[in-house]
Write a protein that holds these residues in place. Structure first.
Motif, PDB file in Angstrom:
ATOM      1  N   ALA A   1      -6.880  74.111   5.786  1.00 17.15           N
ATOM      2  CA  ALA A   1      -6.173  75.101   4.973  1.00 17.15           C
ATOM      3  C   ALA A   1      -5.214  74.327   4.080  1.00 17.15           C
ATOM      4  O   ALA A   1      -4.230  73.757   4.562  1.00 17.15           O
ATOM      5  CB  ALA A   1      -5.423  76.088   5.859  1.00 17.15           C
ATOM      6  N   ILE A   2      -5.489  74.298   2.781  1.00 13.72           N
ATOM      7  CA  ILE A   2      -4.747  73.453   1.853  1.00 13.72           C
ATOM      8  C   ILE A   2      -3.872  74.320   0.954  1.00 13.72           C
ATOM      9  O   ILE A   2      -4.368  75.093   0.130  1.00 13.72           O
ATOM     10  CB  ILE A   2      -5.700  72.592   0.993  1.00 13.72           C
ATOM     11  CG1 ILE A   2      -6.711  71.859   1.879  1.00 13.72           C
ATOM     12  CG2 ILE A   2      -4.899  71.621   0.137  1.00 13.72           C
ATOM     13  CD1 ILE A   2      -6.080  70.921   2.879  1.00 13.72           C
ATOM     14  N   PHE A   3      -2.549  74.181   1.132  1.00  9.16           N
ATOM     15  CA  PHE A   3      -1.573  74.864   0.286  1.00  9.16           C
ATOM     16  C   PHE A   3      -0.721  73.840  -0.481  1.00  9.16           C
ATOM     17  O   PHE A   3       0.387  74.144  -0.905  1.00  9.16           O
ATOM     18  CB  PHE A   3      -0.658  75.747   1.137  1.00  9.16           C
ATOM     19  CG  PHE A   3      -1.348  76.923   1.774  1.00  9.16           C
ATOM     20  CD1 PHE A   3      -1.299  78.177   1.196  1.00  9.16           C
ATOM     21  CD2 PHE A   3      -2.043  76.783   2.962  1.00  9.16           C
ATOM     22  CE1 PHE A   3      -1.927  79.271   1.792  1.00  9.16           C
ATOM     23  CE2 PHE A   3      -2.685  77.862   3.563  1.00  9.16           C
ATOM     24  CZ  PHE A   3      -2.619  79.104   2.975  1.00  9.16           C
ATOM     25  N   THR A   4      -1.225  72.652  -0.678  1.00  8.60           N
ATOM     26  CA  THR A   4      -0.476  71.589  -1.326  1.00  8.60           C
ATOM     27  C   THR A   4      -0.054  72.012  -2.737  1.00  8.60           C
ATOM     28  O   THR A   4      -0.878  72.498  -3.519  1.00  8.60           O
ATOM     29  CB  THR A   4      -1.333  70.311  -1.418  1.00  8.60           C
ATOM     30  OG1 THR A   4      -1.755  69.954  -0.091  1.00  8.60           O
ATOM     31  CG2 THR A   4      -0.549  69.166  -2.016  1.00  8.60           C
ATOM     32  N   ASN A   5       1.242  71.864  -3.036  1.00 13.42           N
ATOM     33  CA  ASN A   5       1.800  72.200  -4.358  1.00 13.42           C
ATOM     34  C   ASN A   5       1.545  73.651  -4.745  1.00 13.42           C
ATOM     35  O   ASN A   5       1.473  73.987  -5.932  1.00 13.42           O
ATOM     36  CB  ASN A   5       1.240  71.274  -5.443  1.00 13.42           C
ATOM     37  CG  ASN A   5       1.621  69.828  -5.205  1.00 13.42           C
ATOM     38  OD1 ASN A   5       2.725  69.531  -4.760  1.00 13.42           O
ATOM     39  ND2 ASN A   5       0.719  68.913  -5.505  1.00 13.42           N
ATOM     40  N   CYS A   6       1.421  74.509  -3.755  1.00 10.94           N
ATOM     41  CA  CYS A   6       1.204  75.935  -4.001  1.00 10.94           C
ATOM     42  C   CYS A   6       2.544  76.633  -4.244  1.00 10.94           C
ATOM     43  O   CYS A   6       3.539  76.337  -3.578  1.00 10.94           O
ATOM     44  CB  CYS A   6       0.498  76.555  -2.794  1.00 10.94           C
ATOM     45  SG  CYS A   6      -0.075  78.232  -3.047  1.00 10.94           S
ATOM     46  N   ASP A   7       2.566  77.534  -5.217  1.00 10.12           N
ATOM     47  CA  ASP A   7       3.753  78.317  -5.556  1.00 10.12           C
ATOM     48  C   ASP A   7       3.572  79.692  -4.928  1.00 10.12           C
ATOM     49  O   ASP A   7       2.730  80.482  -5.367  1.00 10.12           O
ATOM     50  CB  ASP A   7       3.878  78.411  -7.079  1.00 10.12           C
ATOM     51  CG  ASP A   7       5.207  79.002  -7.521  1.00 10.12           C
ATOM     52  OD1 ASP A   7       5.728  79.884  -6.816  1.00 10.12           O
ATOM     53  OD2 ASP A   7       5.714  78.588  -8.581  1.00 10.12           O
ATOM     54  N   ILE A   8       4.372  79.988  -3.888  1.00 10.60           N
ATOM     55  CA  ILE A   8       4.161  81.180  -3.064  1.00 10.60           C
ATOM     56  C   ILE A   8       5.347  82.122  -3.218  1.00 10.60           C
ATOM     57  O   ILE A   8       6.502  81.716  -3.101  1.00 10.60           O
ATOM     58  CB  ILE A   8       3.990  80.785  -1.582  1.00 10.60           C
ATOM     59  CG1 ILE A   8       2.831  79.789  -1.433  1.00 10.60           C
ATOM     60  CG2 ILE A   8       3.744  82.018  -0.719  1.00 10.60           C
ATOM     61  CD1 ILE A   8       2.733  79.167  -0.052  1.00 10.60           C
ATOM     62  N   GLY A   9       5.054  83.394  -3.466  1.00 14.59           N
ATOM     63  CA  GLY A   9       6.108  84.392  -3.573  1.00 14.59           C
ATOM     64  C   GLY A   9       6.605  84.796  -2.195  1.00 14.59           C
ATOM     65  O   GLY A   9       7.377  84.099  -1.550  1.00 14.59           O
ATOM     66  N   PHE A  10       6.163  85.936  -1.702  1.00 11.79           N
ATOM     67  CA  PHE A  10       6.526  86.447  -0.381  1.00 11.79           C
ATOM     68  C   PHE A  10       5.385  86.088   0.555  1.00 11.79           C
ATOM     69  O   PHE A  10       4.337  86.726   0.542  1.00 11.79           O
ATOM     70  CB  PHE A  10       6.714  87.967  -0.469  1.00 11.79           C
ATOM     71  CG  PHE A  10       7.365  88.587   0.733  1.00 11.79           C
ATOM     72  CD1 PHE A  10       6.743  88.566   1.975  1.00 11.79           C
ATOM     73  CD2 PHE A  10       8.599  89.201   0.630  1.00 11.79           C
ATOM     74  CE1 PHE A  10       7.332  89.138   3.084  1.00 11.79           C
ATOM     75  CE2 PHE A  10       9.191  89.791   1.725  1.00 11.79           C
ATOM     76  CZ  PHE A  10       8.556  89.767   2.949  1.00 11.79           C
TER      77      PHE A  10
END
Length: 251
Positions: free
Chosen positions: A126-135
């Protein structure tokens, strides 16, 4: 078909300037930042607001089709073993609650509004690298493989209650608001010597709940930025020992 939809959603896209005329059925909390709502002058070759609204409607439909196929709740439409590649995609109110996928790549994606992974199961990376996440809601999410949040930005809540990890990493992650990563056996069991929060930071506000795994705490900076560094107790003990040793060595 999944690959085609994901490829379409990975194409460059800017959100339209106003949300209320785009998706009235999801009206409620308006989580778009003021900068997202500012009107922009259309540049040569740039789509105007009406065109972006039309394209956004199509993109919402593409998201909804994907949601039907990765959700275990839609038993007749569920497709097992999906490899979901949404790296770099711009998405609004991503719903992966109850999803079951083999791999998930959201590297560099922008997840505006809510990103709901409640009770989702990711069997592989599960890759969230450099991800811009709101809520971000990861309550009960099961990360069966490595989970990489390196360089991710959580603009709003980061809720990981009852989540399960095997190989987590939150290097250089930044939390702007509430953090709930405490009380998770799969994180609390890790030694503080394992640098899962290397160079991670959090904004310090009085009303924000900040729960971290055992052995980790937020150390405020003394530069007036209201930022804190997420540090392990073992790091602080080591620094204290070095400082004490240095002081003792002075004549």
């Amino acid at each position: 078909m999944v690959n085609v939809l994901c490829s379409y959603l990975r194409m460059p896209f800017e959100l339209p300037p106003f949300r209320d005329s785009i998706r009235d059925e999801t009206a409620g909390l308006d989580l778009l930042t003021p900068s997202m709502k500012q009107k922009k002058t259309t540049r040569p070759g740039e789509k105007n607001s009406a065109e972006r609204r039309q394209e956004f409607q199509v993109r919402l439909i593409a998201q909804e089709v994907l949601q039907r196929h990765w959700s275990k709740q839609a038993s007749q439409q569920f497709w097992p073993n999906l490899a979901v590649n949404l790296a770099g995609a711009t998405l609004l109110d991503l719903q992966m609650n109850g999803a079951a996928v083999s791999t998930l790549d959201l590297q560099g994606a922008r997840l505006h509004g809510s990103a709901n992974f409640y009770m989702a199961e990711i069997l592989g990376p599960a890759i969230f690298t450099n991800c811009d996440i709101g809520f971000g809601t990861f309550v009960g999410t099961k990360f069966r493989g490595m989970a990489r949040f390196d360089g991710a930005l959580f603009r709003d809540f980061a809720l990981f209650d009852t989540a399960e990890f095997v190989d987590p990493a939150f290097y250089r992650v930044h939390f702007e608001s509430v953090i709930r990563l405490g009380g998770l056996p799969t994180l609390d069991s890790l030694s503080p010597d394992v640098p899962i929060f290397m160079d991670a930071t959090a904004r310090l506000t009085e009303d924000a709940v900040r729960e971290l795994p055992a052995g980790w705490r937020i150390v405020p900076r003394n530069d007036g930025t209201q930022l804190g560094d997420i540090r392990s107790v073992s790091d602080e003990n080591t620094e204290g020992q070095i400082s004490t040793g240095s002081a003792g060595a002075e004549p």
